[in-house]
Design a protein around this motif. Structure first.
Motif, PDB file in Angstrom:
ATOM      1  N   ALA A  43     -61.295  97.252  95.257  1.00  0.00           N
ATOM      2  CA  ALA A  43     -59.881  96.898  95.474  1.00  0.00           C
ATOM      3  C   ALA A  43     -59.189  97.885  96.408  1.00  0.00           C
ATOM      4  O   ALA A  43     -58.078  98.310  96.157  1.00  0.00           O
ATOM      5  CB  ALA A  43     -59.154  96.817  94.131  1.00  0.00           C
ATOM      6  N   ASN A  44     -59.876  98.228  97.496  1.00  0.00           N
ATOM      7  CA  ASN A  44     -59.261  99.201  98.404  1.00  0.00           C
ATOM      8  C   ASN A  44     -58.844  98.624  99.747  1.00  0.00           C
ATOM      9  O   ASN A  44     -58.151  99.273 100.502  1.00  0.00           O
ATOM     10  CB  ASN A  44     -60.205 100.397  98.619  1.00  0.00           C
ATOM     11  N   CYS A  45     -59.241  97.395 100.070  1.00  0.00           N
ATOM     12  CA  CYS A  45     -58.878  96.880 101.391  1.00  0.00           C
ATOM     13  C   CYS A  45     -57.526  96.176 101.381  1.00  0.00           C
ATOM     14  O   CYS A  45     -56.857  96.106 102.386  1.00  0.00           O
ATOM     15  CB  CYS A  45     -59.958  95.946 101.918  1.00  0.00           C
ATOM     16  N   ARG A  46     -57.132  95.673 100.228  1.00  0.00           N
ATOM     17  CA  ARG A  46     -55.833  95.004 100.045  1.00  0.00           C
ATOM     18  C   ARG A  46     -55.684  93.725 100.877  1.00  0.00           C
ATOM     19  O   ARG A  46     -54.593  93.254 101.103  1.00  0.00           O
ATOM     20  CB  ARG A  46     -54.680  95.970 100.372  1.00  0.00           C
ATOM     21  N   MET A  47     -56.797  93.171 101.346  1.00  0.00           N
ATOM     22  CA  MET A  47     -56.720  91.920 102.105  1.00  0.00           C
ATOM     23  C   MET A  47     -56.594  90.727 101.170  1.00  0.00           C
ATOM     24  O   MET A  47     -56.160  89.658 101.582  1.00  0.00           O
ATOM     25  CB  MET A  47     -57.971  91.774 102.982  1.00  0.00           C
ATOM     26  N   CYS A  48     -56.966  90.881  99.900  1.00  0.00           N
ATOM     27  CA  CYS A  48     -56.982  89.742  98.983  1.00  0.00           C
ATOM     28  C   CYS A  48     -55.717  89.671  98.128  1.00  0.00           C
ATOM     29  O   CYS A  48     -55.737  89.058  97.062  1.00  0.00           O
ATOM     30  CB  CYS A  48     -58.210  89.789  98.093  1.00  0.00           C
ATOM     31  N   LEU A  49     -54.642  90.285  98.577  1.00  0.00           N
ATOM     32  CA  LEU A  49     -53.409  90.231  97.800  1.00  0.00           C
ATOM     33  C   LEU A  49     -52.936  88.783  97.641  1.00  0.00           C
ATOM     34  O   LEU A  49     -52.924  87.999  98.591  1.00  0.00           O
ATOM     35  CB  LEU A  49     -52.311  91.044  98.495  1.00  0.00           C
ATOM     36  N   VAL A  50     -52.562  88.443  96.409  1.00  0.00           N
ATOM     37  CA  VAL A  50     -52.036  87.100  96.120  1.00  0.00           C
ATOM     38  C   VAL A  50     -50.735  87.247  95.340  1.00  0.00           C
ATOM     39  O   VAL A  50     -50.451  88.309  94.771  1.00  0.00           O
ATOM     40  CB  VAL A  50     -53.037  86.258  95.299  1.00  0.00           C
ATOM     41  N   HIS A  51     -49.975  86.185  95.320  1.00  0.00           N
ATOM     42  CA  HIS A  51     -48.713  86.165  94.573  1.00  0.00           C
ATOM     43  C   HIS A  51     -48.920  85.363  93.290  1.00  0.00           C
ATOM     44  O   HIS A  51     -49.179  84.159  93.345  1.00  0.00           O
ATOM     45  CB  HIS A  51     -47.604  85.532  95.422  1.00  0.00           C
ATOM     46  N   ILE A  52     -48.836  86.046  92.153  1.00  0.00           N
ATOM     47  CA  ILE A  52     -48.916  85.345  90.869  1.00  0.00           C
ATOM     48  C   ILE A  52     -47.505  84.891  90.525  1.00  0.00           C
ATOM     49  O   ILE A  52     -46.649  85.702  90.140  1.00  0.00           O
ATOM     50  CB  ILE A  52     -49.502  86.265  89.783  1.00  0.00           C
ATOM     51  N   GLU A  53     -47.264  83.618  90.680  1.00  0.00           N
ATOM     52  CA  GLU A  53     -45.908  83.086  90.579  1.00  0.00           C
ATOM     53  C   GLU A  53     -45.488  82.829  89.144  1.00  0.00           C
ATOM     54  O   GLU A  53     -44.307  82.733  88.851  1.00  0.00           O
ATOM     55  CB  GLU A  53     -45.825  81.786  91.391  1.00  0.00           C
ATOM     56  N   SER A  54     -46.438  82.662  88.258  1.00  0.00           N
ATOM     57  CA  SER A  54     -46.120  82.359  86.861  1.00  0.00           C
ATOM     58  C   SER A  54     -45.954  83.658  86.072  1.00  0.00           C
ATOM     59  O   SER A  54     -46.377  84.734  86.504  1.00  0.00           O
ATOM     60  CB  SER A  54     -47.236  81.528  86.234  1.00  0.00           C
ATOM     61  N   GLY A  55     -45.339  83.535  84.884  1.00  0.00           N
ATOM     62  CA  GLY A  55     -45.188  84.680  83.995  1.00  0.00           C
ATOM     63  C   GLY A  55     -44.180  85.688  84.518  1.00  0.00           C
ATOM     64  O   GLY A  55     -43.447  85.445  85.487  1.00  0.00           O
ATOM     65  N   ARG A  56     -44.197  86.823  83.881  1.00  0.00           N
ATOM     66  CA  ARG A  56     -43.236  87.865  84.253  1.00  0.00           C
ATOM     67  C   ARG A  56     -43.663  88.513  85.563  1.00  0.00           C
ATOM     68  O   ARG A  56     -44.794  88.945  85.697  1.00  0.00           O
ATOM     69  CB  ARG A  56     -43.179  88.911  83.133  1.00  0.00           C
ATOM     70  N   GLN A  57     -42.756  88.577  86.502  1.00  0.00           N
ATOM     71  CA  GLN A  57     -43.070  89.121  87.818  1.00  0.00           C
ATOM     72  C   GLN A  57     -42.946  90.652  87.811  1.00  0.00           C
ATOM     73  O   GLN A  57     -41.948  91.199  87.340  1.00  0.00           O
ATOM     74  CB  GLN A  57     -42.102  88.554  88.862  1.00  0.00           C
ATOM     75  N   MET A  58     -43.983  91.304  88.302  1.00  0.00           N
ATOM     76  CA  MET A  58     -43.885  92.755  88.459  1.00  0.00           C
ATOM     77  C   MET A  58     -43.040  93.045  89.696  1.00  0.00           C
ATOM     78  O   MET A  58     -43.279  92.494  90.773  1.00  0.00           O
ATOM     79  CB  MET A  58     -45.272  93.370  88.613  1.00  0.00           C
ATOM     80  N   ALA A  59     -42.026  93.888  89.533  1.00  0.00           N
ATOM     81  CA  ALA A  59     -41.104  94.165  90.639  1.00  0.00           C
ATOM     82  C   ALA A  59     -41.554  95.391  91.420  1.00  0.00           C
ATOM     83  O   ALA A  59     -41.989  96.392  90.839  1.00  0.00           O
ATOM     84  CB  ALA A  59     -39.698  94.378  90.098  1.00  0.00           C
ATOM     85  N   MET A  60     -41.481  95.281  92.737  1.00  0.00           N
ATOM     86  CA  MET A  60     -41.816  96.416  93.592  1.00  0.00           C
ATOM     87  C   MET A  60     -40.562  96.848  94.347  1.00  0.00           C
ATOM     88  O   MET A  60     -39.883  96.016  94.977  1.00  0.00           O
ATOM     89  CB  MET A  60     -42.893  96.022  94.600  1.00  0.00           C
ATOM     90  N   PRO A  61     -40.168  98.129  94.236  1.00  0.00           N
ATOM     91  CA  PRO A  61     -38.961  98.581  94.934  1.00  0.00           C
ATOM     92  C   PRO A  61     -39.147  98.562  96.446  1.00  0.00           C
ATOM     93  O   PRO A  61     -40.201  98.964  96.954  1.00  0.00           O
ATOM     94  CB  PRO A  61     -38.778 100.004  94.410  1.00  0.00           C
ATOM     95  N   ILE A  62     -38.120  98.073  97.114  1.00  0.00           N
ATOM     96  CA  ILE A  62     -38.114  98.047  98.576  1.00  0.00           C
ATOM     97  C   ILE A  62     -36.720  98.399  99.076  1.00  0.00           C
ATOM     98  O   ILE A  62     -35.779  98.530  98.281  1.00  0.00           O
ATOM     99  CB  ILE A  62     -38.494  96.651  99.121  1.00  0.00           C
ATOM    100  N   VAL A  63     -36.576  98.574 100.350  1.00  0.00           N
ATOM    101  CA  VAL A  63     -35.236  98.671 100.949  1.00  0.00           C
ATOM    102  C   VAL A  63     -35.035  97.471 101.852  1.00  0.00           C
ATOM    103  O   VAL A  63     -35.983  97.008 102.499  1.00  0.00           O
ATOM    104  CB  VAL A  63     -35.063  99.991 101.739  1.00  0.00           C
ATOM    105  N   LYS A  64     -33.825  96.960 101.831  1.00  0.00           N
ATOM    106  CA  LYS A  64     -33.539  95.727 102.585  1.00  0.00           C
ATOM    107  C   LYS A  64     -32.296  95.934 103.436  1.00  0.00           C
ATOM    108  O   LYS A  64     -31.326  96.578 102.995  1.00  0.00           O
ATOM    109  CB  LYS A  64     -33.338  94.568 101.600  1.00  0.00           C
ATOM    110  N   TRP A  65     -32.308  95.379 104.602  1.00  0.00           N
ATOM    111  CA  TRP A  65     -31.159  95.533 105.505  1.00  0.00           C
ATOM    112  C   TRP A  65     -29.986  94.709 104.991  1.00  0.00           C
ATOM    113  O   TRP A  65     -30.115  93.522 104.712  1.00  0.00           O
ATOM    114  CB  TRP A  65     -31.536  95.096 106.914  1.00  0.00           C
ATOM    115  N   ASP A  66     -28.833  95.371 104.793  1.00  0.00           N
ATOM    116  CA  ASP A  66     -27.616  94.699 104.341  1.00  0.00           C
ATOM    117  C   ASP A  66     -26.690  94.547 105.540  1.00  0.00           C
ATOM    118  O   ASP A  66     -26.196  95.537 106.091  1.00  0.00           O
ATOM    119  CB  ASP A  66     -26.944  95.517 103.232  1.00  0.00           C
ATOM    120  N   GLU A  67     -26.472  93.311 105.934  1.00  0.00           N
ATOM    121  CA  GLU A  67     -25.678  93.051 107.133  1.00  0.00           C
ATOM    122  C   GLU A  67     -24.243  93.496 106.972  1.00  0.00           C
ATOM    123  O   GLU A  67     -23.601  93.991 107.917  1.00  0.00           O
ATOM    124  CB  GLU A  67     -25.735  91.551 107.455  1.00  0.00           C
TER     125      GLU A  67
END
Length: 537
Positions: A43-67
Motif C-alpha cells: 500500500a505504498n503507491c497510492r494509485m488504487c485509492l477509492v472512495h468508500i461512499e457508504s457508512g461513516r466517512q473518514m474526514a481528511m483536513p484540507i485547506v480550501k480557497w474562500d472567495e
C-alpha cells in the motif's frame, strides 16, 4: 456470497478479501502498481485509492480557497482509501471512477513522473508498462516541473540476469517482496528516502537466487530488465500462445511469446494457475525457451560417424523401416521419452504393440547429472516434464531405463532400437553398445547422446512446434499449444511414428490428436482398473 457495489456493479467477495482482491477476481481493474495478487500488501503507491461512499466517512483536513475571504480556510473532505488494503464488507458502496478519485490518480501519476526519464522509445518495458498505460488513462497532461530531474544510477548490474535503472523505478517494492516472500532470500532492499530512494542489493551479494527473473517479471515499469530479453524485441510485435514448461515435472503454465514474422520464440512468462505454479516460474524454467533454437535436429540423416549423410523425402523413413525389418520384431527395443508429449509416446507404444515387442524402456534426464536442484517452491525433483505421461502412454508401469536397455543389448535380447527424444541418463561413451547395432532409429527434435548412436535420425517437432499434453508430478494432464511452425518436412513425433509404422506394414489408426487423447484416457482408465484388481487380489 457477500457483495459490495463498485462503480454501480455488484461484486461478490469472500470473508477476509480486500476490495482489490475481490475486484481483481471479478475481472475489474482498479489501477495499481505495488499490489500483486501473490505478494503481501505494501500500500505504498497510492494509485488504487477509492472512495468508500457508504457508512461513516473518514474526514481528511484540507485547506480550501474562500472567495469571500480571499484566503485559504480550513476544511475537510472524505478520505480516500487504498483498495489493496481495505477489507471488503457487506453492502459497501465504492467508487474508483469518481472525479475525486480520478484527480487523486492523476496526482499520483504526476508525482511518479516528476523525475522519471520518460525514455519510452528506448525502454524495454514500452508496450507493457503500467506507468505508460496509466499516464494515458489517468493523466495525459504535460509535465509542470521545469527544474532538472533528480538523476540516479542507470544500468546497474544486480546479478547475472538482471539490470536495474533507478531513474525508472517507482519504488513499488514488488521486487523486494519477491525475494523475501517467494525466493526466501532477502537480497534486495530500499535505501534513502523521498525522491532519492532506490532499490539496492545487500552488501557483498548479487541477485543470484533461482527466481531472479520473477523480480523483473513483476516490475510494473522498466526499472528491472532481464539481460536475456532486453533490446531483443518490441513486445507489440510478439504474439503469445499457451504453453507448459518442460523444465521439470512441476509443469508450470506459461505464455510463450514469439514473433510470427520470424517464427522465433523470445521468452516465456508464467501463466497463472493456482493449482500448479500460482503466479511464478523459476529462472531455469523461463530459460527453457532457448531449446527452440539451440541444438536442433533439422534434417534426417543416415549412417554413423563420418559416413553419416543427410537424407531427404521418403528415403530416411524407408531406410529405417528396412533396417528394423531385418531384425526379429520381438527383439526391437522401444525407448519412450520423459521429455516428449503423451501423444508422441502413445504412438510409439502402439508401434511396439504392433511389432509384438514388450521391451519398452524410458529415457529422460537425471537430476544429479544435470545439476538440477529441487526446492519446496516450484522445482520438482524430476527434471523431466512428462515421466508420468510416458508411463501412462505405455499402459502403466514402465520401470525399465536405458541402463536396462544396455544390459539387454549386451545379453542379446535386443538387436535393434527405436528411440524417442534426445535425453538419456547416459552419455555417448556409456551408450556405446547401441553403436554396435545395425538398426538404431532415433526420432528427435534435438541432438543428444541417443541420436548420436543412431543409424537413422528422423527429425520431429519440438514442444513449441506442436500441440500436446504433459502429465505433471501431481498427475495433472496439461495441454500446450503450437506457438511456431516447424521447418518444412518436420512433423510432430506421433505423425512420424505413424509414418514409420506404415513403412513397416502396420497401421496405427491414429485419427488425430483428439483420437489419441481419447485412447489415452481409455488406457488410463484401464490401468486404474487393473491396479485396483491387483490390489484387491
Amino acid at each position: 456470497m457477500s457483495t459490495f457495489t463498485l462503480n454501480g456493479k455488484e461484486v461478490p467477495f469472500e470473508a477476509g478479501e480486500t476490495i482489490m482482491q475481490a475486484a481483481w477476481r471479478a475481472g475489474i481493474e482498479i489501477p495499481h502498481y505495488c499490489w500483486h495478487p501473490g505478494l503481501s500488501i505494501a500500500a505504498n503507491c497510492r494509485m488504487c485509492l477509492v472512495h468508500i461512499e457508504s457508512g461513516r466517512q473518514m474526514a481528511m483536513p484540507i485547506v480550501k480557497w474562500d472567495e469571500k475571504k480571499k484566503a485559504y480556510v480550513p476544511d475537510t473532505k472524505p478520505k480516500l482509501t487504498p483498495a489493496c488494503q481495505q477489507t471488503a464488507a457487506e453492502g459497501m458502496v465504492i467508487s474508483s471512477e469518481s472525479a475525486e478519485v480520478k484527480q487523486a490518480q492523476s496526482a499520483v501519476q504526476e508525482l511518479l513522473l516528476l523525475n522519471h526519464p520518460v525514455d519510452c522509445p528506448i525502454c524495454d518495458q514500452a508496450g507493457e508498462c503500467k506507468l505508460q498505460d496509466y499516464y494515458y488513462e489517468h493523466q495525459s497532461t504535460a509535465k509542470r516541473k521545469l527544474t532538472e530531474p533528480v538523476h540516479k544510477p542507470k544500468g546497474v548490474r544486480f546479478g547475472p540476469t538482471i539490470v536495474y535503472d533507478a531513474e525508472r523505478c517507482i519504488m513499488c517494492t514488488r521486487c523486494i517482496r519477491v525475494c523475501d516472500e517467494l525466493a526466501g532470500d532477502p537480497v534486495l532492499d530500499m535505501r534513502e528516502r523521498g525522491n532519492r530512494n532506490e532499490i539496492t542489493v545487500a552488501q557483498g551479494r548479487e541477485l543470484d537466487h533461482r527466481y531472479t527473473l520473477m523480480t523483473e517479471h513483476v516490475c510494473p515499469v522498466g526499472a528491472l530488465t532481464s539481460k536475456d530479453f532486453r533490446f531483443k524485441a518490441r513486445v507489440w510485435f510478439l504474439k503469445s500462445q499457451e504453453g507448459v514448461c518442460s523444465g521439470c515435472a512441476t509443469g508450470c503454465n506459461t505464455h510463450v511469446d514469439f514473433d510470427p514474422r520470424y517464427g522465433k520464440v523470445y521468452r516465456l512468462r508464467p501463466r497463472d494457475n493456482m493449482d500448479v505454479n500460482k503466479f511464478w516460474m523459476c529462472d531455469d524454467g523461463m530459460m527453457t525457451y532457448r531449446r527452440q533454437s539451440e541444438d536442433r535436429v533439422l534434417a534426417a540423416t543416415i549412417g554413423r560417424g563420418e559416413a553419416r549423410v543427410p537424407a531427404f523425402g521418403d528415403e530416411p523413413v524407408a531406410r529405417a523401416a528396412q533396417q528394423l525389418g531385418a531384425v526379429t520384431s520381438n527383439k526391437i527395443g522401444v525407448v519412450l521419452s520423459a521429455q516428449h508429449s503423451n501423444e508422441d509416446n502413445y504412438a510409439l507404444a502402439q508401434l511396439a504393440k504392433k511389432l509384438g515387442t514388450t521391451k519398452l524402456y524410458l529415457a529422460g534426464l537425471d537430476a544429479e547429472r544435470e545439476g538440477w536442484v529441487a526446492d519446496a517452491i516450484l522445482r520438482s525433483a524430476d527434471p523431466n516434464p512428462n515421466t508420468a505421461g510416458a508411463r501412462l502412454a505405455a499402459g502403466g508401469a514402465l520401470d525399465e531405463t536405458t541402463e536396462d536397455l544396455l544390459q539387454d543389448i549386451l545379453g542379446g535380447e535386443v538387436e535393434a532400437v527405436i528411440a524417442l527424444g534426445a535425453a538419456s541418463l547416459e552419455n555417448l561413451a556409456e551408450l556405446e553398445a547401441l553403436t554396435k547395432l545395425d538398426a538404431v532409429v532415433s526420432l528427435t527434435s534435438h541432438v543428444g547422446a541417443l541420436p548420436a548412436t543412431a543409424s537413422v535420425v528422423l527429425p520431429v517437432a519440438s514442444v513449441f512446434e506442436t500441440h500436446g499434453t504433459f502429465v505433471n508430478a501431481k498427475g495433472m494432464s496439461q495441454a500446450f499449444r503450437r506457438a511456431v511452425t516447424a521447418q518444412a518436412g518436420i512433423e510432430p513425433g506421433w505423425k512420424t511414428v505413424a509414418d514409420l509404422a506404415r513403412a513397416m506394414g502396420h497401421d496405427l489408426a491414429l485419427g488425430g490428436l483428439q483420437d489419441i487423447r481419447s485412447k489415452l484416457a481409455k488406457t488410463a482408465a484401464e490401468s486404474v482398473a487393473a491396479s485396483g484388481a491387483e490390489a484387491r487380489a
